[in-house]
Design an enzyme around this catalytic site. Structure first.
Site, short mmCIF file in Angstrom:
data_model
loop_
_atom_site.label_atom_id
_atom_site.label_comp_id
_atom_site.label_asym_id
_atom_site.label_seq_id
_atom_site.Cartn_x
_atom_site.Cartn_y
_atom_site.Cartn_z
CG HIS A 197 -1.81 -1.14 1.34
ND1 HIS A 197 -2.27 -1.61 2.54
CD2 HIS A 197 -2.34 -1.95 0.40
CE1 HIS A 197 -3.06 -2.66 2.34
NE2 HIS A 197 -3.11 -2.87 1.04
CG HIS B 154 4.03 -0.78 4.98
ND1 HIS B 154 2.84 -0.89 5.67
CD2 HIS B 154 4.95 -1.45 5.68
CE1 HIS B 154 3.06 -1.60 6.77
NE2 HIS B 154 4.33 -1.95 6.81
CE1 TYR C 141 -0.29 3.13 9.07
CE2 TYR C 141 -0.82 0.92 9.85
CZ TYR C 141 -1.08 2.00 9.02
OH TYR C 141 -2.14 1.96 8.16
#
Length: 188
Positions: free
Chosen positions: A62, A119, A132
């Site tokens: 992504h 990612h 995150y």
């Protein structure tokens, strides 16, 4: 805190100092001052958390396009993942190259993935929580993804994915992503 650049320039492995005693342990998972001392000037605006119930769940690859791209500091607070960053900056000498790290609740390592990188991760255990920090807000109209098994990237996943979202199953190859607007040397 120990900061080590991975084999992929601009992506860093961050290992916080662990203070343990008979009660358990304590870590400083984020310190703006310590990160600035290490050369990182990041203004995080959003914290995210995902839960994956089953081993072999793959999420990714992504990214968000400019001007809404995101840098992310990834950590695992339950279970373990193989976490991957892919350079998708046009003109980069490491374009379409990837790096991967095992992040787990046990090792407490974190991965800094700057803007201009895709990612993704695959869960290595059941019951995984990934947290995150992001330096830009989620903007669905700028959201994009790339196939997890793109042969031009050739990620060596440690196990075969068992669970993927329909969005990730249908993701295009990197060479089909003509809208990518990340340019090496121009990322903030």
């Amino acid at each position: 805190m120990k900061v080590t650049e991975t084999e992929l320039k601009d992506v860093y492995l961050i290992e916080p100092q662990v203070f343990g005693d008979a009660r358990g342990w304590f870590i400083e998972s984020w310190s703006k001052r310590k990160m600035e001392e290490a050369g990182f000037h990041i203004d995080f605006v959003q914290d995210n958390q995902s839960y994956s119930a089953k081993k072999g769940t793959l999420r990714g690859l992504h990214y968000q396009l400019q001007p809404k791209s995101q840098g992310k500091l990834i950590r695992v607070t339950r279970g373990a993942v193989f976490d991957v960053a892919v350079d998708i900056r046009k003109g980069s000498p490491q374009y379409a190259k990837w790096t991967g790290e095992i992040l787990s609740a046990e090792n407490k390592k974190q991965l800094w993935i700057p803007k201009g990188f895709a990612h993704g991760f695959i869960t290595l255990t059941d019951d995984v929580e990934v947290q995150y920090k992001a330096d830009n807000y989620y903007a669905p109209e700028y959201d994009g993804n790339i196939r997890w098994d793109d042969p031009d990237i050739d990620i060596k996943w440690p196990l075969e994915p068992q669970i993927l979202s329909s969005k990730d199953q249908a993701a295009p190859m990197l060479k089909e992503r003509t809208e990518l607007n990340f340019v090496y040397g121009e990322m903030d």
